[in-house]
Design an enzyme around this catalytic site. Structure first.
Site, PDB file in Angstrom:
ATOM      1  N   ASN A  12      -1.538  38.456   4.005  1.00  0.00           N
ATOM      2  CA  ASN A  12      -0.616  38.559   5.130  1.00  0.00           C
ATOM      3  C   ASN A  12      -0.870  39.901   5.803  1.00  0.00           C
ATOM      4  OD1 ASN A  12       1.556  38.815   6.842  1.00  0.00           O
ATOM      5  ND2 ASN A  12       3.127  38.822   5.224  1.00  0.00           N
ATOM      6  N   LYS A  14       0.423  41.018   8.438  1.00  0.00           N
ATOM      7  CA  LYS A  14       1.619  41.525   9.129  1.00  0.00           C
ATOM      8  C   LYS A  14       1.221  42.017  10.531  1.00  0.00           C
ATOM      9  CE  LYS A  14       3.622  42.324   4.654  1.00  0.00           C
ATOM     10  NZ  LYS A  14       4.526  43.087   3.786  1.00  0.00           N
ATOM     11  N   HIS A  98       9.479  34.971   5.413  1.00  0.00           N
ATOM     12  CA  HIS A  98       9.116  36.224   4.739  1.00  0.00           C
ATOM     13  C   HIS A  98      10.329  37.156   4.745  1.00  0.00           C
ATOM     14  CE1 HIS A  98       7.283  40.103   4.010  1.00  0.00           C
ATOM     15  NE2 HIS A  98       6.280  39.449   3.467  1.00  0.00           N
ATOM     16  N   GLU A 100      10.702  40.129   5.419  1.00  0.00           N
ATOM     17  CA  GLU A 100      10.842  40.997   6.597  1.00  0.00           C
ATOM     18  C   GLU A 100      11.477  40.221   7.754  1.00  0.00           C
ATOM     19  OE1 GLU A 100       6.759  42.261   6.581  1.00  0.00           O
ATOM     20  OE2 GLU A 100       7.166  43.340   4.722  1.00  0.00           O
ATOM     21  N   GLU A 170       8.676  36.518  -3.789  1.00  0.00           N
ATOM     22  CA  GLU A 170       8.424  37.901  -3.413  1.00  0.00           C
ATOM     23  C   GLU A 170       9.698  38.718  -3.608  1.00  0.00           C
ATOM     24  OE1 GLU A 170       4.825  38.302  -0.679  1.00  0.00           O
ATOM     25  OE2 GLU A 170       6.550  38.001   0.605  1.00  0.00           O
ATOM     26  N   GLY A 176       5.562  46.175  -0.550  1.00  0.00           N
ATOM     27  CA  GLY A 176       5.143  47.402   0.115  1.00  0.00           C
ATOM     28  C   GLY A 176       5.622  48.675  -0.564  1.00  0.00           C
ATOM     29  N   SER A 216       3.232  44.024  -3.840  1.00  0.00           N
ATOM     30  CA  SER A 216       2.354  45.063  -4.406  1.00  0.00           C
ATOM     31  C   SER A 216       1.266  44.508  -5.322  1.00  0.00           C
ATOM     32  CB  SER A 216       3.188  46.139  -5.105  1.00  0.00           C
ATOM     33  OG  SER A 216       4.064  46.766  -4.185  1.00  0.00           O
TER      34      SER A 216
HETATM   35  P1  PGA Z   1       2.639  43.951  -0.236  1.00  0.00           P
HETATM   36  O1  PGA Z   1       3.285  42.831   0.705  1.00  0.00           O
HETATM   37  O2  PGA Z   1       1.476  43.304  -0.952  1.00  0.00           O
HETATM   38  O3  PGA Z   1       2.200  45.011   0.723  1.00  0.00           O
HETATM   39  O4  PGA Z   1       3.706  44.400  -1.179  1.00  0.00           O
HETATM   40  C1  PGA Z   1       3.435  41.515   0.252  1.00  0.00           C
HETATM   41  C2  PGA Z   1       4.038  40.654   1.327  1.00  0.00           C
HETATM   42  O5  PGA Z   1       4.940  41.131   2.017  1.00  0.00           O
HETATM   43  O6  PGA Z   1       3.648  39.482   1.522  1.00  0.00           O
END
Ligand code: PGA
Length: 254
Positions: A12, A14, A98, A100, A170, A176, A216
């Site tokens: 992803n 983003k 997601h 976010e 997740e 992140g 992560s």
């Molecule tokens: P990350 O993000 O690997 O940077 O923790 C995962 C995601 O949001 O899909």
């Protein structure tokens, strides 16, 4: 590794990568991953890079996903993109709900379910995300939160569609942050998700649904996570932005 379900590892991106940067990344991934057959490899660029990335991966084992889509087919929805438009670029997957988007765009389970219905209607495979906040985990509410997100976000799908839906677990506190869930923590929630799918649908469906872990994921922790019996892949953010780190995650997972 021998698993009943084929691993699916998605990157992803983003809100990152210009068209040129996205092409550099996928051209590098194509070189690194040409021999990989054991994993379904997906990249999810921003909308603006879909057209060019789609052409660049035509002759490869990399497939295309989008990061979100509208629940509507067309019409007066300024700024929105419909499933049918994504299909023009050979998009096969779409990330829905997601964390976010749940947080910043206030996407609800009901909206995510409507998007999942629209995705399936256009033959796109949704990757439906669920995950608890840190305070929810610390107050012992992880399973309750996951159960209600799961049920709400799949509402209205037929059993056959659920089977073709990918779930991404997740934990929000791991996205992140560099704080990865331990393999056991991931396995526990994945097994819980599978038990909920059995309760809501049936065991055959729950055995076939692929459940990705996200939060992560890195080359150094991918192997142990992917070895968990109910972990069928990964949804990768930060480490999907570089050729080396994303291809190492995939190689280490096999
Ligand atoms: P990350 O993000 O690997 O940077 O923790 C995962 C995601 O949001 O899909």
């Amino acid at each position: 590794m021998d698993k009943e379900r084929k691993l699916i590892i998605a990157g992803n991106w983003k809100m990152n990568k210009t068209v040129a940067e996205g092409l550099d990344l996928v051209n590098g991934l194509k070189r690194e991953l040409a021999a990989v057959k054991e994993v379904d490899i997906i990249v999810c660029p921003p909308y603006t890079a879909l057209s060019e990335v789609s052409k660049a991966i035509l002759d490869s084992n990399i497939r295309l996903g989008a990061q979100t889509m509208s629940e509507h087919q067309n019409g007066a929805y300024t700024g929105e993109i419909a499933a049918g438009m994504l299909k023009e670029f050979s998009v096969r997957y779409v990330i829905l709900g997601h964390s976010e988007r749940r947080q910043y765009q206030k996407e609800s389970d009901a909206l995510i379910a409507a998007k999942a219905v629209a995705a399936h209607a256009a033959a796109l495979k949704p990757i439906v995300c669920v995950g608890e906040l840190l305070e929810e985990r610390e107050s012992g509410r992880t399973e309750a939160v996951i159960a209600s997100q799961l049920e709400g976000s799949l509402k209205g799908l037929t059993r056959a569609q659920v089977e073709e839906t990918i779930i991404a677990y997740e934990p929000v506190w791991a996205i992140g942050t560099g704080k990865v869930a331990s393999p056991q923590q991931a396995q526990d929630v994945h097994a819980f998700i599978r038990s909920r799918l059995t309760a809501l649908y049936d065991e055959a469906i729950s055995r076939r649904v692929r459940i990705q872990y996200g939060g992560s994921v890195k080359a150094s922790n991918a192997r142990e996570l992917m070895q968990q019996p109910d972990v069928d892949g990964a949804l990768v953010g930060g480490a999907a932005l570089e050729i080396r780190s994303f291809s190492d995650i995939i190689k280490n997972s096999i």
